[in-house]
Design an enzyme around this catalytic site. Structure first.
Site, PDB file in Angstrom:
ATOM      1  N   LYS B 157      40.592  40.865  32.244  1.00  0.00           N
ATOM      2  CA  LYS B 157      39.871  40.994  33.755  1.00  0.00           C
ATOM      3  C   LYS B 157      38.689  42.022  33.699  1.00  0.00           C
ATOM      4  O   LYS B 157      37.819  42.136  31.852  1.00  0.00           O
ATOM      5  CB  LYS B 157      40.211  42.859  33.805  1.00  0.00           C
ATOM      6  CG  LYS B 157      42.183  42.771  34.511  1.00  0.00           C
ATOM      7  CD  LYS B 157      42.205  43.477  35.894  1.00  0.00           C
ATOM      8  CE  LYS B 157      43.348  43.345  36.139  1.00  0.00           C
ATOM      9  NZ  LYS B 157      44.312  43.885  37.647  1.00  0.00           N
ATOM     10  N   GLY B 164      39.207  38.669  41.902  1.00  0.00           N
ATOM     11  CA  GLY B 164      39.661  37.296  41.023  1.00  0.00           C
ATOM     12  C   GLY B 164      39.346  37.139  39.692  1.00  0.00           C
ATOM     13  O   GLY B 164      39.618  35.408  38.730  1.00  0.00           O
ATOM     14  N   TYR B 201      51.248  42.452  31.884  1.00  0.00           N
ATOM     15  CA  TYR B 201      50.663  41.492  33.079  1.00  0.00           C
ATOM     16  C   TYR B 201      52.548  42.035  33.870  1.00  0.00           C
ATOM     17  O   TYR B 201      53.511  41.175  32.627  1.00  0.00           O
ATOM     18  CB  TYR B 201      50.486  39.927  32.684  1.00  0.00           C
ATOM     19  CG  TYR B 201      50.178  39.720  34.130  1.00  0.00           C
ATOM     20  CD1 TYR B 201      49.878  39.630  34.993  1.00  0.00           C
ATOM     21  CD2 TYR B 201      51.499  38.496  35.032  1.00  0.00           C
ATOM     22  CE1 TYR B 201      49.809  38.706  36.374  1.00  0.00           C
ATOM     23  CE2 TYR B 201      51.629  37.183  35.565  1.00  0.00           C
ATOM     24  CZ  TYR B 201      50.261  37.599  36.967  1.00  0.00           C
ATOM     25  OH  TYR B 201      50.325  37.038  37.558  1.00  0.00           O
ATOM     26  N   HIS B 207      51.073  44.263  45.980  1.00  0.00           N
ATOM     27  CA  HIS B 207      50.130  45.611  45.380  1.00  0.00           C
ATOM     28  C   HIS B 207      50.380  46.790  46.675  1.00  0.00           C
ATOM     29  O   HIS B 207      49.802  45.625  47.921  1.00  0.00           O
ATOM     30  CB  HIS B 207      48.652  44.579  46.627  1.00  0.00           C
ATOM     31  CG  HIS B 207      47.335  45.155  46.287  1.00  0.00           C
ATOM     32  ND1 HIS B 207      46.140  44.599  45.425  1.00  0.00           N
ATOM     33  CD2 HIS B 207      47.222  45.819  47.481  1.00  0.00           C
ATOM     34  CE1 HIS B 207      45.219  45.784  45.711  1.00  0.00           C
ATOM     35  NE2 HIS B 207      45.381  46.144  47.053  1.00  0.00           N
ATOM     36  N   LYS B 236      43.241  39.096  49.717  1.00  0.00           N
ATOM     37  CA  LYS B 236      43.860  39.476  50.913  1.00  0.00           C
ATOM     38  C   LYS B 236      44.322  38.701  52.175  1.00  0.00           C
ATOM     39  O   LYS B 236      42.793  38.382  52.788  1.00  0.00           O
ATOM     40  CB  LYS B 236      44.028  40.762  50.934  1.00  0.00           C
ATOM     41  CG  LYS B 236      44.111  41.893  49.724  1.00  0.00           C
ATOM     42  CD  LYS B 236      43.525  43.206  49.963  1.00  0.00           C
ATOM     43  CE  LYS B 236      43.532  43.720  48.761  1.00  0.00           C
ATOM     44  NZ  LYS B 236      42.778  45.322  48.833  1.00  0.00           N
ATOM     45  N   GLU B 288      42.887  49.897  40.462  1.00  0.00           N
ATOM     46  CA  GLU B 288      41.566  50.813  40.578  1.00  0.00           C
ATOM     47  C   GLU B 288      40.755  51.572  41.811  1.00  0.00           C
ATOM     48  O   GLU B 288      42.071  51.302  42.839  1.00  0.00           O
ATOM     49  CB  GLU B 288      40.291  49.413  40.320  1.00  0.00           C
ATOM     50  CG  GLU B 288      40.736  47.992  41.790  1.00  0.00           C
ATOM     51  CD  GLU B 288      39.595  47.123  41.847  1.00  0.00           C
ATOM     52  OE1 GLU B 288      39.914  46.326  41.021  1.00  0.00           O
ATOM     53  OE2 GLU B 288      39.109  46.719  42.650  1.00  0.00           O
ATOM     54  N   ASN B 290      38.494  51.031  45.128  1.00  0.00           N
ATOM     55  CA  ASN B 290      37.220  50.968  46.074  1.00  0.00           C
ATOM     56  C   ASN B 290      36.431  52.017  46.765  1.00  0.00           C
ATOM     57  O   ASN B 290      37.125  52.335  47.543  1.00  0.00           O
ATOM     58  CB  ASN B 290      37.988  49.555  46.527  1.00  0.00           C
ATOM     59  CG  ASN B 290      38.657  48.749  45.912  1.00  0.00           C
ATOM     60  OD1 ASN B 290      37.662  47.745  45.665  1.00  0.00           O
ATOM     61  ND2 ASN B 290      39.978  48.393  47.113  1.00  0.00           N
ATOM     62  N   ARG B 292      34.280  52.498  49.317  1.00  0.00           N
ATOM     63  CA  ARG B 292      34.036  51.611  50.420  1.00  0.00           C
ATOM     64  C   ARG B 292      34.898  52.263  51.448  1.00  0.00           C
ATOM     65  O   ARG B 292      36.380  51.999  51.445  1.00  0.00           O
ATOM     66  CB  ARG B 292      33.105  50.364  50.320  1.00  0.00           C
ATOM     67  CG  ARG B 292      34.606  49.185  50.460  1.00  0.00           C
ATOM     68  CD  ARG B 292      33.464  48.371  50.161  1.00  0.00           C
ATOM     69  NE  ARG B 292      34.511  47.423  48.929  1.00  0.00           N
ATOM     70  CZ  ARG B 292      35.981  46.544  49.255  1.00  0.00           C
ATOM     71  NH1 ARG B 292      35.985  46.979  49.878  1.00  0.00           N
ATOM     72  NH2 ARG B 292      36.002  46.404  48.114  1.00  0.00           N
TER      73      ARG B 292
END
Lengths: 166, 452
Positions: B157, B164, B201, B207, B236, B288, B290, B292
């Site tokens: 990552k 991605g 992994y 998700h 997505k 993670e 986000n 926003r």
């Protein structure tokens, strides 16, 4: 062209500030100045979008007054202006504040009727205190100056009309 | 309360923000590129300022231009939407310097959650479970040594970003050696920073993500979770709320983990905490934050009856959250399908052009977030998402049926879209039975769809 200077506007704001008036609207040539002491005043923002020039200043709490902002000249500023045959527009490369002189008090880069070359600097566009000179990009003679000094210009807005040389 | 905001975005989210602002009595000034000067958002905004030419680099991605427009437009706030500059510290900082309220987290909070390694440290200190992962790695050798400890497969990552980019799954040391270099090069190119880390992994993962809102005082309310497992290349395509795969006890712990993480930094603004859910182990791991509003926020709005953009505008202005957790109740099930102007038959090539026909479905339980209308031209410069079709029904089964009904009535012509693919998805037995994981769309749906 209007001969109103930033000092004139400052003086007007001063007079308005110390007056008992609630609002003041001044129209001189292409410049429209609207001052208000009403914090809820929207300064005609809604109506202004359709006009060629209009106020965007709305009074904050108290009497702090913003400088007027030139409204966009309609949905598509570029085609809305009839460019006379034989003249070519020099347009704003991005949104910013338009300045005709390299610094306050200095003479303008170019005057009406002046002959210019493609590399002649003709104005400044300011974005967040970063001043970028705009070059003519075409040789000829300045026939019209369309933007007002220290006013907002949008991307692609015509700033000057040039009569090409030759 | 804010008085006038600059909207530094385009498309459906710009229109969504214009309307949310209007509902609160806030004026809106749209900062648009030349390609968007006649957009629906431009028409509905109180004012539109054309800031630059069509390419985003010279318009929507120029923070100084946008803040200058906010200043000369007399705005006291700035809403960045999603994408573009929405998670750039530099924009938040520039707004703060100019006395403009950024409708988002503080620049410090963006720093605390925006860098993935920083976010992992934050999650760790808040006691949020994480996939076993390395710190920053300087070489493929270090990555291979780490994989030896936690076992293959592992995934690389990029520290600086997501989407991605910089991600390569490796099932053995040879894969990892070549994949590491490839991922570092990609991260360097896309984010300007090639720093990588490696994680274990999870093979069969969902998700899931929790929608939260913070008011900056440590007060955090969540609006339930979403399941966004249907992705193509980590983008997505379909999102649902709630994530009914989760046992109730796990769901409760998931919500708490998200709230704890953001309470630790007194987060202000809408935010999403993303998790990987290991179906077989019934365990979730932090991925993670986000910082926003997200594309898929409407499904959370539908099940909780909340307007998240309005809440965002209120907390940005310094209001305390007007609700507490007990006021948030989840009702029914919502599904969002992203309508893309892309051609699934041509490897999802973007398909800009004129919409000669645009007849979206209407009816109870159907919501469409879009800025499209018949006759408009979809410009080639931006993201290909043209609408979000959202359905809401009493349970997942009925929501799936409503989604299919809505997709079948959706008439579009002039550009290629993924609508037919979405119809195939909505009728697929795995989707109907909710037997899904993050690779299902790519490994099951797409190959089957291509063979028809």
């Amino acid at each position: 062209m209007t001969d109103v200077t930033p000092q004139d506007i400052e003086a007007l704001v001063g007079i308005f500030d110390s007056s008992g008036w609630d609002e003041l609207r001044v129209v001189i040539d292409g410049l429209e100045l609207y001052l208000s002491k009403n914090p809820d005043d929207r300064g005609g923002l809604h109506a202004a979008a359709a006009r060629a020039a209009g106020p965007a200043a709305s009074g904050d709490a108290g009497s702090r007054v913003r400088e007027p902002v030139r409204e966009p000249t309609g949905e598509a500023p570029a085609p809305a202006l009839d460019i006379p045959a034989g003249l070519v527009a020099i347009r704003a490369p991005n949104l910013g504040t338009f300045y005709r002189s390299p610094k306050p008090g200095a003479p303008p880069y170019v005057a009406l009727g002046e002959a210019i070359l493609a590399e002649t600097e003709i104005c400044l566009i300011e974005v967040m205190k970063l001043f970028t000179p705009v070059r003519a990009g075409i040789a000829g003679r300045v026939r019209r100056i369309l933007a007002e000094d220290s006013q907002l210009v949008e991307f692609d807005q015509p700033l000057f009309l040039i009569e090409p040389a030759g | 309360m804010l008085r006038r905001i600059l909207i530094a975005n385009r498309g459906e989210i710009a229109l969504r923000i214009v309307r949310a602002a209007r509902a609160l009595g806030i004026e809106s000034v749209l900062a648009a590129s030349a390609a968007d000067r006649d957009s629906m958002a431009a028409r509905e905004a109180d004012r539109t300022l054309v800031i630059g030419p069509a390419p985003a680099r010279a318009s929507y991605l120029d923070a100084r231009l946008i803040v200058h427009a906010a200043k000369v437009g007399g705005c006291d706030g700035l809403h960045p939407g999603y994408g573009f500059l929405s998670e750039r510290q530099s924009l938040a900082r520039l707004c703060a310097e100019e006395g403009i309220i950024f409708v988002g987290p503080s620049a410090d909070a963006i720093a605390a959650v925006g860098d993935k390694l920083a976010a992992r440290r934050l999650a760790q200190s808040a006691g949020v479970p994480m996939v076993p992962g390395s710190g920053r790695l300087d070489s493929a050798q270090e990555a291979i040594a780490f994989a030896g400890e936690v076992g293959f497969p592992v995934v690389t990552k990029a520290s600086a970003g997501g989407g991605g980019r910089g991600m390569v799954v490796a099932r053995n040391a040879a894969d990892l050696a070549t994949g590491f270099e490839r991922a570092a090069a990609e991260a360097r190119e896309v984010f300007g920073d090639g720093t990588l880390y490696v994680e274990k992994y999870v093979e069969r993962a969902r998700h899931v993500e929790v929608q939260v809102m913070g008011d900056g005082t440590g007060n955090i309310v969540h609006f339930g979770e979403r399941d966004c497992s249907l992705q193509r290349r980590y983008q997505k395509m379909v999102e649902e709320a709630p994530a009914i795969i989760l046992p109730d006890e796990t769901r409760g712990r998931l919500h708490q983990a998200a709230v704890d993480l953001l309470a630790a930094i007194s987060y202000r603004n809408a935010g999403t905490v993303e998790f990987l859910y290991d179906v077989d182990a019934d365990a979730f791991y932090f991925m993670e934050v986000n910082a926003r509003i997200q594309v898929e926020h409407p499904v959370s709005e539908m099940i909780t009856g909340t307007d998240l953009i309005q809440l965002q505008l209120r907390v940005a202005a310094g209001d305390a959250l007007p609700i507490d957790q007990r006021d948030v109740t989840v009702r029914g099930h919502a599904i969002e399908a992203r309508i893309l102007a892309e051609d699934p038959g041509r490897n999802f090539a973007p398909s800009p052009g004129r919409l000669t026909r645009w007849r979206p479905p209407q009816g109870p339980g159907i919501r469409l977030d879009t800025a499209m209308e018949e006759g408009v031209v979809i410009p080639p410069f931006y993201d290909s998402m043209i609408a979000k079709l959202i359905v809401h029904a009493t349970d997942r089964q009925q929501a799936v049926a409503l989604l299919l009904d809505a997709l079948e009535r959706f008439e579009v012509a002039g550009v290629a879209t993924n609508i037919d693919l979405l119809r195939a998805l909505a009728t697929h037995p795995d989707f109907i039975a909710n037997r899904l994981d993050t690779r299902w769309l790519e490994t099951v749906l797409l190959p089957g769809y291509g063979q028809r």
